[in-house]
Design an enzyme around this catalytic site. Structure first.
Site, short mmCIF file in Angstrom:
data_model
loop_
_atom_site.label_atom_id
_atom_site.label_comp_id
_atom_site.label_asym_id
_atom_site.label_seq_id
_atom_site.Cartn_x
_atom_site.Cartn_y
_atom_site.Cartn_z
N GLY A 182 0.83 -1.21 0.00
CA GLY A 182 0.00 0.00 0.00
C GLY A 182 0.86 1.26 0.00
N ASP B 116 0.60 -8.86 1.72
CA ASP B 116 -0.51 -8.02 1.28
C ASP B 116 -1.50 -8.92 0.52
OD1 ASP B 116 -0.39 -4.59 0.70
OD2 ASP B 116 -2.08 -5.79 0.01
N THR C 79 -6.48 -3.31 -1.61
CA THR C 79 -6.27 -1.89 -1.92
C THR C 79 -4.79 -1.60 -2.20
OG1 THR C 79 -6.11 -1.29 0.42
CG2 THR C 79 -8.28 -1.06 -0.61
N ASP D 148 -3.82 -13.00 3.15
CA ASP D 148 -4.79 -12.18 3.89
C ASP D 148 -4.49 -12.36 5.37
OD1 ASP D 148 -6.98 -11.15 5.21
OD2 ASP D 148 -8.40 -11.83 3.68
N LYS E 208 4.35 -12.57 18.72
CA LYS E 208 4.60 -13.24 20.01
C LYS E 208 5.41 -14.50 19.78
CE LYS E 208 1.65 -15.48 23.44
NZ LYS E 208 1.23 -16.64 22.65
N TYR F 59 -13.98 1.63 10.48
CA TYR F 59 -12.53 1.86 10.54
C TYR F 59 -12.14 2.31 11.95
CZ TYR F 59 -7.96 3.82 9.14
OH TYR F 59 -6.62 4.11 9.00
N LYS G 262 -9.83 0.13 14.59
CA LYS G 262 -8.53 0.60 15.06
C LYS G 262 -8.52 0.77 16.58
CE LYS G 262 -6.12 1.05 11.18
NZ LYS G 262 -4.88 0.29 10.91
N TYR H 93 -1.97 -7.56 24.71
CA TYR H 93 -0.81 -8.43 24.49
C TYR H 93 0.41 -7.89 25.23
CZ TYR H 93 -2.32 -12.05 21.25
OH TYR H 93 -2.89 -13.17 20.71
N THR I 69 -1.89 11.77 5.88
CA THR I 69 -0.59 11.73 5.22
C THR I 69 -0.82 11.67 3.72
OG1 THR I 69 0.30 10.58 7.13
CG2 THR I 69 1.58 10.44 5.11
#
Ligand code: UDP
Length: 314
Positions: free
Chosen positions: A10, A31, A35, A56, A105, A145, A149, A159, A175
């Site tokens: 990406g 990837d 997208t 994936d 991990k 989204y 996130k 974790y 960005t």
């Protein structure tokens, strides 16, 4: 280091791959090319330190050999992508983060999460410090989204606390730069494409909403510094120079010497009214600050959209 970058084909992932290869590391890009695009990494295939896995990250992932860092950058990242791919967006933030953490991990690698200013939603404080908990509509079209996130940050911290894993969380603000897709749907590629074709620039709402635009090479430098640091809590990386979207459109018209005009279109649901990073943490703890000004960054991005090759990574 031997570094896995999910989403490495990406926009951001491919610049990170360039950066780390340029600094003598080995890079594996993973990837699924939903997208992402092979064109972004085609120049890396002859490099013996580079490899590519088409996979994936929401499924079980296997990477042979040692890994020192897992950078989880896979996700649709444009509002029109979330609308087209709402369930893959949720899955890569939730299931994909879990799989990438599990891999890190297993390999005893540092894990870095690409988080976002979208965790702040439509913020009620401006600028946004990392301590702000945000104002997100969980059931709106952007929620897929934002909440993915937010879940990803929660999973990463779990974790860290439970498995004592070394983690880094970068909250990335808007960005832009070369390798953004022409039809990506975000303001900068839309405006540049429209201006270069002499078509009207589509400003949503009245254009008074603000964003703070960071050029990609500055972002990559900040991310690299964060990876090398020992900061396990989220860090904002972005350019605090705040502008209205109308100002961004006008600047692009001027820099392309375009005859395009501005037309106003409806504001998308839950579009944040303001956004500006508080970068005190990045400044003081990483010694990082953005260096590429808006006009310079836009000139380089316009050149890319006009067909100039991407310059080598610094
Ligand atoms: N925007 C716009 N015209 C466009 C694309 C976007 O006015 O053709 C607006 C959008 O509504 C938002 C701002 O520009 O207020 C930044 O949008 P973008 O999709 O780039 O990023 P995000 O909303 O995720 O910050």
């Amino acid at each position: 280091m031997r570094i896995l970058i999910t989403g490495g084909a990406g926009f951001l992932g491919s610049h990170l791959a360039d950066h780390f290869l340029g600094h003598g590391h080995k890079v594996i890009v993973m990837d699924n090319l939903i997208t992402g695009c092979l064109d972004n990494i085609a120049h890396l295939f002859p490099n013996p330190d580079f490899s590519f896995i088409k996979a994936d990250v929401t499924n079980f992932i296997h990477v042979p050999g040692r890994l020192d860092a897992v950078m989880h950058f896979a996700s649709p990242a444009s509002p029109i992508d979330y609308a087209l791919l709402p369930i893959p967006t949720l899955k890569v933030g939730a299931l994909g983060t879990h799989k990438a953490l599990g891999l890190a991990k297993d390999k005893k690698a540092v894990f870095m999460l690409a988080s976002t200013s979208e965790v702040y939603g439509d913020p009620l404080v401006n600028p946004q410090p990392e301590t702000y908990w945000g104002n997100v509509n969980p059931i709106g079209p952007r929620g897929v989204y934002d909440e993915a996130k937010r879940f990803a940050e929660a999973m990463t911290m779990a974790y860290h606390r439970y498995h004592r894993m070394p983690v880094r969380i970068v909250r990335i603000f808007n960005t832009y730069g070369p390798r953004m897709r022409r039809h990506d749907g975000r303001a900068v590629p839309n405006f540049i494409t429209q201006a270069l074709k002499g078509r009207p620039l589509t400003v949503y709402g009245d254009g008074s909403q603000t964003r703070s635009l960071c050029y990609v090479s500055d972002l990559v430098r900040g991310i690299s510094g964060l990876l090398e640091s020992e900061i396990t809590t989220p860090v904002n990386i972005g350019n605090p120079h705040e502008l209205t979207i109308k100002e961004v459109a006008r600047t692009i018209i001027r820099l392309t010497a375009s005859r395009s005009r501005i037309v106003f279109k409806p504001l998308p649901t839950d579009d944040p009214q303001v956004r500006r990073p508080d970068i005190r943490n990045a400044r003081t703890k990483l010694g990082w600050k953005p260096e590429v000004g808006l006009e310079e960054g836009l000139r380089r991005t316009i050149a890319y959209f006009q067909g100039t090759p991407v310059p080598p990574a610094s």
